[in-house]
Scaffold this active site. Structure first.
Site, PDB file in Angstrom:
ATOM      1  N   HIS A   1       0.668  -1.244   0.000  1.00  0.00           N
ATOM      2  CA  HIS A   1       0.052   0.092   0.157  1.00  0.00           C
ATOM      3  C   HIS A   1       0.915   1.281   0.086  1.00  0.00           C
ATOM      4  CE1 HIS A   1      -3.821  -2.259   1.534  1.00  0.00           C
ATOM      5  NE2 HIS A   1      -3.574  -2.612   0.191  1.00  0.00           N
TER       6      HIS A   1
ATOM      7  N   CYS B   1      -2.710  -5.544 -17.001  1.00  0.00           N
ATOM      8  CA  CYS B   1      -2.937  -4.386 -15.753  1.00  0.00           C
ATOM      9  C   CYS B   1      -1.996  -4.647 -14.991  1.00  0.00           C
ATOM     10  CB  CYS B   1      -4.335  -4.539 -15.321  1.00  0.00           C
ATOM     11  SG  CYS B   1      -4.764  -5.971 -14.665  1.00  0.00           S
TER      12      CYS B   1
ATOM     13  N   ARG C   1     -12.679  -4.442 -10.827  1.00  0.00           N
ATOM     14  CA  ARG C   1     -12.021  -5.714 -10.487  1.00  0.00           C
ATOM     15  C   ARG C   1     -12.856  -5.992  -9.045  1.00  0.00           C
ATOM     16  NH1 ARG C   1      -6.034  -6.923  -9.232  1.00  0.00           N
ATOM     17  NH2 ARG C   1      -6.527  -5.471  -7.425  1.00  0.00           N
TER      18      ARG C   1
ATOM     19  N   GLU D   1      -3.528 -14.586 -13.661  1.00  0.00           N
ATOM     20  CA  GLU D   1      -2.396 -14.598 -13.074  1.00  0.00           C
ATOM     21  C   GLU D   1      -1.977 -15.968 -12.482  1.00  0.00           C
ATOM     22  OE1 GLU D   1      -4.433 -11.416  -9.715  1.00  0.00           O
ATOM     23  OE2 GLU D   1      -5.676 -13.075 -11.077  1.00  0.00           O
TER      24      GLU D   1
ATOM     25  N   ASN E   1       2.288  -9.039 -12.324  1.00  0.00           N
ATOM     26  CA  ASN E   1       2.875  -9.473 -10.951  1.00  0.00           C
ATOM     27  C   ASN E   1       2.562 -10.643 -10.393  1.00  0.00           C
ATOM     28  OD1 ASN E   1       3.394  -6.535 -11.380  1.00  0.00           O
ATOM     29  ND2 ASN E   1       1.871  -5.884  -9.605  1.00  0.00           N
ATOM     30  N   ASP E   2       1.518 -10.991 -10.294  1.00  0.00           N
ATOM     31  CA  ASP E   2       1.087 -12.248  -9.601  1.00  0.00           C
ATOM     32  C   ASP E   2       1.727 -13.639 -10.641  1.00  0.00           C
ATOM     33  OD1 ASP E   2       0.503 -11.980  -7.171  1.00  0.00           O
ATOM     34  OD2 ASP E   2      -1.561 -11.194  -7.730  1.00  0.00           O
TER      35      ASP E   2
END
Lengths: 211, 784
Positions: free
Chosen positions: B431, B723, B567, B655, B678-679
């Site tokens: 975050h 994304c 999402r 992902e 990323n994942d």
């Protein structure tokens, strides 16, 4: 003079009774307004007429025209929404028309017409626009017809209230062409106009209290 | 000078509009502006009596212009004219001009002493600039060119071009002369327009670098042009405000977002520990602590009020700080002679420990808040109110080097004092990192345990992944200059579509975690990812359907007419949601994440899908489900979604490697897929990106990842988006486009840069076969 104060008394009763009725129907009016407007008509009318009652509690009036004009000014300042200048103008002009005249059923009818003339000057509405004028228009005609047929004030106001209710009901299938509801276009169809509803409440109250 | 009255249903609206308009002219020149709005400060409504009083207050012999919002404002203003003296009413004009634009035009024009007619005409033309810009209004009326007079050419040097405020200065100046002045934007061939009309000058849309030609005729033509020349030299009166990062040249846009990815400065080391060694307990430790707590509470309240998006974080910290029971217990110990520093530290250390032992991931993260509150109070007690342990040279922004970056620190970081942040821990999706990125603060993560001497000059370049101690400063400056130039060019052309040299159009969208992201972005063709778990991240309770609809509407309003991709709640792993407590898992990244978390408890998902269906009736909406592995999961999600409203496009995120490999079996009933790189990267490389020891293995440009992207593009049978972070990296964006990805969704500051890079790329020149066959990510980068 005693006659005059009796008239002031009955017009005061009308305003107080209207305030009560509008208070009792505030949630209903707001619900109608939430369907096609900004959901404040009930609260606005309740606030405005509540302020009128507060004025009545504090001030005594010698004449009906002063009483009505003061009520009009109070509504102008306290209602907030479009019904403030509309009803405010109605009472101002109604009061002005009654100044110095004998309050016969015909004179009161002319006063009502003058008041509604003010609503029209302000709102520029026509019959069928789905506004409070859809209730006022037929009410004035019914009132005049009753008076022309020899009816007294009670008969005329009752006829006006009944015609107003019919006009109110007739707003349901209409598409709004004035005010906030007109932004909704076709979606305003199927909903009763809140302004026509509050007009009918005022006239029904008049029929109960003024005669 | 005429007077102006503003009639509105809302006192706040009218006051704000007046504030906005008043900024345009100096105090001394401002016309009388009187507000008649609202029944009181908070109740909506209009009052004809108040309007008549306002007119009386604003009245002058030159007249009064009344601007109104709608409905009863118009009725009340008309009625007000009946209440005032008829002689005054004669010189009052009610105008149908748009309230905000009309007011600004009116105030500026009135300030030059123009007549009521002229001011009213300007107010009515208030929309002209916006209409010209958006191309949806009537064509601007041509003005007769000044032919016989003299002329002058100047270049617009203002950062943001001849926007409203400098335009107002120009118009105000022109109108003080007895001359007719026209202006033409030579670069765009717009004009000539009347230089004495704000709305007409606004239609020029003259941006920085454009050449303006002024022509003037009349008795004072020469003086007027000389004055215009002077005004142009001083940037039309624009003070160029220092923006973040002050040292690196002003960033484009008003919402932060440097996108430079590079910074240098003296290192400021924050260990997370406050030095309390010099603290000496006094007679009244209780009073000292109380003062410190009050000071911190004041700071937190200020932070909370200043950033609505992050209010939840500061509200939670305030609650920790002002816990009455805890303060009472601390005071009881203090009166027995203990040191405030020791007691406060002990109590909060214990509290943090208790949080850390909790099973719930969200609760565990609160330990960070406890430590943040602990340290803020300790700093006040020890008199080190700075956010960092060492003094910094006043005129050199520093690089903050921190073990971890929490959201609060990122939100509070003083952009004037810090040029960038280097985070020792790896991980690009925490975050704090997201908040820093959205503020446009240059940032690098995963620098590890490298020994950084305090005060040493350090530099990093996130695009190259480099972190240097005592770098070649000249070279860093050159890189910065390059990036600034690149960025300015990109920003200028942000709104142009991203069409590659060989003619491929790639849609570039923006990732949205807060409404601010959507407001700040330039050039995005919609949002390819609305992170709903961040949109409501500060809340303790689940948002209602209506609240979600409202939030989606706000995002959509910031990107008018463009699609947004919602999402569904993406929880678990490193993303805790306070209103969906998850059980402790030994391997949270392999457990109940994303869609999986709702199989047992679908209620929250159902509410969200209801909100999606409702908003889909108003605006173009896509919805996608995260962390999908099997076709059964897709079927279940579609079943929960129920009948799709017209226009609602439905997709999933790719992902999980299994989903990428069998994408053809998943998409029968879908409209699109979006790859979360990323994942996908961490699962393909079996690497915890938050573990500095191995984070380097999680390289998004690893050919193994790109091979899966290639496979998905070839087999999905529906449009494919990306994304993840890879889409925000201009270099990677070109590779993704070459692999056939249709749509990229990047963080807001990167959108113009990604588009600019795509426009410069010729995809035919990229040897995708060599990219896919490369040995590792470094070799992929070397190929470009």
């Amino acid at each position: 003079m005693s006659n005059m104060s009796k008239e002031v008394e009955s017009f005061t009763d009308w305003l107080r009774d209207s305030a009560q009725v509008l208070h009792d129907n505030a949630a209903y009016l707001t619900e109608l307004d939430s369907a096609i407007g900004d959901a404040d008509h009930g609260a606005n009318m309740d606030r405005g007429f509540g302020a009128v009652v507060a004025v009545l509690d504090e001030t005594s009036f010698d004449t009906v025209d002063e009483l009505l004009k003061k009520a009009g000014m109070t509504l102008v300042s306290k209602v907030g929404g479009a019904s403030g200048p509309l009803y405010g103008t109605f009472f101002l002009r109604f009061g002005t028309a009654l100044a110095g005249v004998k309050l016969t059923p015909a004179a009161i009818g002319e006063g009502l017409r003058a008041g509604v003339g003010g609503i029209l000057a302000r709102g520029k509405a026509e019959i069928g626009d789905k506004t409070m004028y859809d209730a006022w228009g037929p009410a004035l005609d019914a009132y005049d017809t009753a008076v022309a047929g020899g009816g007294d004030l009670a008969a005329a106001l009752t006829a006006a209230a009944e015609a107003s209710a019919k006009g109110r009901d007739a707003t349901v299938p209409l598409e709004a062409r004035k005010g906030r509801a007109s932004y909704l276009g076709e979606r305003s169809v199927g909903h009763q106009d809140p302004g026509a509803t509050s007009t009918t409440l005022l006239l029904e109250s008049a029929a109960r209290t003024l005669a | 000078m005429i007077g102006i009255v503003v009639v509105s249903h809302s006192h706040a609206l009218a006051t704000a509009a007046v504030g906005l308009a008043s900024e345009m002219v100096a105090d001394g020149n401002r016309p009388a502006i009187v507000v008649a709005a609202g029944l009181d400060e908070t109740t909506f409504g209009t009052d004809a009596v108040a309007v008549s009083e306002a007119i009386a207050a604003a009245d002058s012999a030159d007249g009064v212009l009344v601007l109104l919002d709608l409905g009863s404002a118009v009725l009340s203003a008309e009625l007000a004219l009946e209440f005032i003296d008829s002689e005054v009413a004669q010189r009052v004009r009610l105008t149908s001009a748009p309230l905000v634009e009309g007011l600004i035009a009116a105030v500026v024009t009135a300030s030059t002493g123009a007549s009521l007619d002229a001011v009213a005409a300007e107010a009515e033309r208030g929309l002209a600039g916006k209409q010209e810009h958006l191309g949806d209004g009537p064509a601007a009326e041509p003005v007769a060119a000044v032919e016989s007079g003299q002329s002058l050419e100047v270049v617009v040097s203002n950062q943001h071009g001849l926007h409203a405020r400098p335009a107002a200065r120009l118009v105000g100046l022109v109108n003080t002369f007895d001359a007719r002045v026209t202006v033409t934007d030579v670069d765009t061939d717009h004009g000539p327009v009347d230089a004495g009309s704000l709305s007409m000058v606004a239609t020029l849309n003259a941006i920085r670098g454009h050449l303006l030609r002024f022509a003037a005729e009349g008795p004072e033509a020469e003086a007027a042009l000389a004055a215009i020349q002077d005004l142009a030299t001083e940037n039309f009166g624009d003070d160029e405000p220092a923006r973040f990062p002050a040292r690196l040249g002003a960033a484009e846009g008003d919402h932060g977002g440097s996108g430079l990815d590079v910074a240098f400065g003296p290192a400021v080391l924050a260990s997370g520990l406050v030095d309390v060694s010099g603290y000496v307990a006094g007679d009244n430790e209780s009073a000292r602590l109380e003062a410190a707590v009050e000071a911190v509470a004041e700071e937190l309240r200020r932070l909370r009020d200043a950033s609505p998006d992050l209010a939840g974080i500061f509200e939670a910290q305030l609650a920790l700080l002002t816990d009455r029971q805890q303060l009472k217990e601390i005071r009881e110990v203090l009166v027995r002679g203990a040191s405030a520093v020791n007691v406060w530290q002990l109590v909060f250390d214990r509290l943090a420990e208790r949080f850390e032992q909790l099973h719930d991931a969200y609760q565990r993260e609160r330990a960070q808040d406890v430590r943040a509150v602990r340290d803020r109070v300790l700093r006040h007690l020890t008199g080190t109110t700075e956010d960092s342990p060492i003094e910094i040279e006043a005129d050199q922004p520093a690089i903050l080097v921190v073990p971890e970056l929490d959201a609060a620190t990122a939100a509070m970081l003083d952009g004037q004092r810090f040029a960038g942040v280097a985070v020792r821990a790896a991980g690009a999706t925490g975050h704090g990192v997201i908040v820093a990125r959205s503020r446009g603060i240059p940032l690098i993560t995963g620098i590890g345990d490298v020994d950084v001497p305090a005060g040493a000059i350090v530099a990093f370049d996130n695009r190259k992944g480099s972190f240097e101690i005592e770098p070649d400063v000249e070279q860093v400056r050159a890189t910065i200059a390059e990036r600034v130039a690149e960025q300015e060019e990109a920003a200028t052309e942000a709104e142009l579509p991203a069409v590659t040299i060989d003619g491929r159009t790639v849609a570039v969208l923006v990732n949205v975690g807060t409404v601010q992201d959507a407001l700040a972005v330039r050039g995005a063709e919609g949002s390819g990812l609305v992170r709903t778990e961040l949109l409501f991240g500060g809340r303790r309770t689940a948002p209602t359907v209506a609240e979600q609809v409202e939030a989606f509407r706000a995002v959509a309003a910031a990107l008018p007419g463009k699609p947004i991709t919602i999402r569904t709640w993406d929880v678990g792993g490193d993303k805790p949601l306070p209103f969906l407590p998850l059980d402790h898992e030994d391997n949270p990244f392999l457990g109940e994440r994303g869609l999986r978390a709702f199989r047992r408890r679908p209620e929250l998902l159902r509410d969200q899908l209801e909100a999606v269906r409702q908003i889909a009736a108003e605006i173009p909406v896509h919805v996608m489900f995260p962390m999908v592995t099997t076709a059964d999961e897709v079927a279940w999600a579609l079943d929960e979604l129920g009948p799709r409203p017209d226009g609602l496009k439905v997709g999933i995120m790719i992902e999980v490697p299994a989903a990428a490999l069998r994408v053809a079996t998943l998409t029968a009933d879908l409209d699109f897929v979006s790859i979360g790189t990323n994942d996908l990267t961490q699962y393909v490389t079996a690497t915890d990106r938050t573990n500095p020891a191995v984070a380097a293995l999680a390289d998004g440009l690893d050919p193994a990842v790109l091979q899966l992207v290639d496979h998905v593009v070839r087999n999905a049978g529906v449009p494919v988006g990306v994304c993840g972070d890879l889409a925000s990296n201009p270099q990677a964006a070109v590779i993704l486009a070459a692999l056939g990805v249709h749509e990229l969704s990047a963080i807001a500051p990167q959108v113009p840069l990604v588009k600019a890079r795509l426009r410069q790329a010729d995809l035919r020149l990229i040897d995708t076969a060599a990219v896919l066959a490369a040995r590792d990510g470094d070799q992929v980068r070397a190929l470009l």
